[in-house]
Design a protein around this motif. Sequence first.
Motif, PDB file in Angstrom:
ATOM      1  N   GLY A  99       0.817  -1.212   0.000  1.00  0.00           N
ATOM      2  CA  GLY A  99       0.000   0.000   0.000  1.00  0.00           C
ATOM      3  C   GLY A  99       0.846   1.255   0.000  1.00  0.00           C
ATOM      4  O   GLY A  99       0.564   2.214  -0.727  1.00  0.00           O
ATOM      5  N   SER A 121       2.396   1.675  -3.344  1.00  0.00           N
ATOM      6  CA  SER A 121       1.391   2.195  -4.280  1.00  0.00           C
ATOM      7  C   SER A 121       1.213   3.707  -4.107  1.00  0.00           C
ATOM      8  O   SER A 121       1.109   4.446  -5.105  1.00  0.00           O
ATOM      9  CB  SER A 121       0.057   1.468  -4.057  1.00  0.00           C
ATOM     10  OG  SER A 121      -0.931   1.963  -4.916  1.00  0.00           O
ATOM     11  N   MET A 176      -7.503   5.800  -3.888  1.00  0.00           N
ATOM     12  CA  MET A 176      -7.420   4.453  -3.322  1.00  0.00           C
ATOM     13  C   MET A 176      -8.332   4.259  -2.112  1.00  0.00           C
ATOM     14  O   MET A 176      -8.214   3.275  -1.396  1.00  0.00           O
ATOM     15  CB  MET A 176      -5.974   4.128  -2.934  1.00  0.00           C
ATOM     16  CG  MET A 176      -5.435   4.983  -1.829  1.00  0.00           C
ATOM     17  SD  MET A 176      -3.787   4.541  -1.185  1.00  0.00           S
ATOM     18  CE  MET A 176      -3.293   3.095  -1.985  1.00  0.00           C
ATOM     19  N   GLN A 213     -11.229   3.160  -1.680  1.00  0.00           N
ATOM     20  CA  GLN A 213     -12.045   1.946  -1.627  1.00  0.00           C
ATOM     21  C   GLN A 213     -11.214   0.686  -1.441  1.00  0.00           C
ATOM     22  O   GLN A 213     -11.762  -0.405  -1.255  1.00  0.00           O
ATOM     23  CB  GLN A 213     -12.889   1.823  -2.914  1.00  0.00           C
ATOM     24  CG  GLN A 213     -13.830   2.987  -3.140  1.00  0.00           C
ATOM     25  CD  GLN A 213     -14.798   3.207  -1.980  1.00  0.00           C
ATOM     26  OE1 GLN A 213     -15.315   2.259  -1.403  1.00  0.00           O
ATOM     27  NE2 GLN A 213     -15.023   4.459  -1.607  1.00  0.00           N
ATOM     28  N   GLU A 214      -9.901   0.814  -1.474  1.00  0.00           N
ATOM     29  CA  GLU A 214      -9.020  -0.350  -1.371  1.00  0.00           C
ATOM     30  C   GLU A 214      -8.865  -0.794   0.092  1.00  0.00           C
ATOM     31  O   GLU A 214      -8.992   0.005   1.008  1.00  0.00           O
ATOM     32  CB  GLU A 214      -7.651  -0.030  -1.977  1.00  0.00           C
ATOM     33  CG  GLU A 214      -7.730   0.242  -3.465  1.00  0.00           C
ATOM     34  CD  GLU A 214      -6.380   0.593  -4.070  1.00  0.00           C
ATOM     35  OE1 GLU A 214      -5.343   0.356  -3.428  1.00  0.00           O
ATOM     36  OE2 GLU A 214      -6.380   1.106  -5.195  1.00  0.00           O
ATOM     37  N   GLY A 215      -8.554  -2.061   0.252  1.00  0.00           N
ATOM     38  CA  GLY A 215      -8.410  -2.638   1.583  1.00  0.00           C
ATOM     39  C   GLY A 215      -7.327  -1.971   2.416  1.00  0.00           C
ATOM     40  O   GLY A 215      -7.505  -1.779   3.624  1.00  0.00           O
TER      41      GLY A 215
END
Length: 192
Positions: A110, A113, A142, A144-146
């Motif tokens: 993460g 990224s 980002m 909505q990403e985990g």
Amino acid sequence: MVDISNIKTIEFVRNKAPVAGKMTRRQLLKRGVGIGAGLMVGNGFLAAGNAAWALETKTLSPEVMATLVQMARDIYPHDRFGDELYAIAVKGHEEKAEEDADYKAMIEAGIASLDEMAKANGHGSYVGTGWEIDRVAILKTMEQEGFFQTVRGGLVVSLYNQHEVWSILGYEGSSFEKGGYLERGFDDVNWL
């Protein structure tokens, strides 16, 4: 919830010869490299630019922890909160990464990224992105990403459960043990 007692800080010694395991504030500043957001990273530590506080890191790199601190500040911005409160809030990610290799990989991916998106927008890294509005734009891509949801969700508890944060925000804490709000603050409103 982050247990504040597990956070280790580097001990400073004033006007004494350095002892193994201890270093002076000046030695800390010599060993660290300044990065954006007023933070400094060194081998195994993250510190404030003025060396007022330091956080030892073992599992996640100091650069990853610095990015988590900046990310936490961007998600829940409070001008009155010092960076040390955000560092305490994200320390739990390192503790969990130490126990879970998959979690560590998720955090590092993460952060990588985030840095890639910052570079794509012409910045050196996420932490090196000078303007908050630019960092928030990166985070929105980002959200909505985990990874983002994990960090954001953890901050709700790890940041706002700190007693230092309560005092800054004017929250007196739970009143149940002290007789409840009827006896403690219910009639404090003087504008009615």
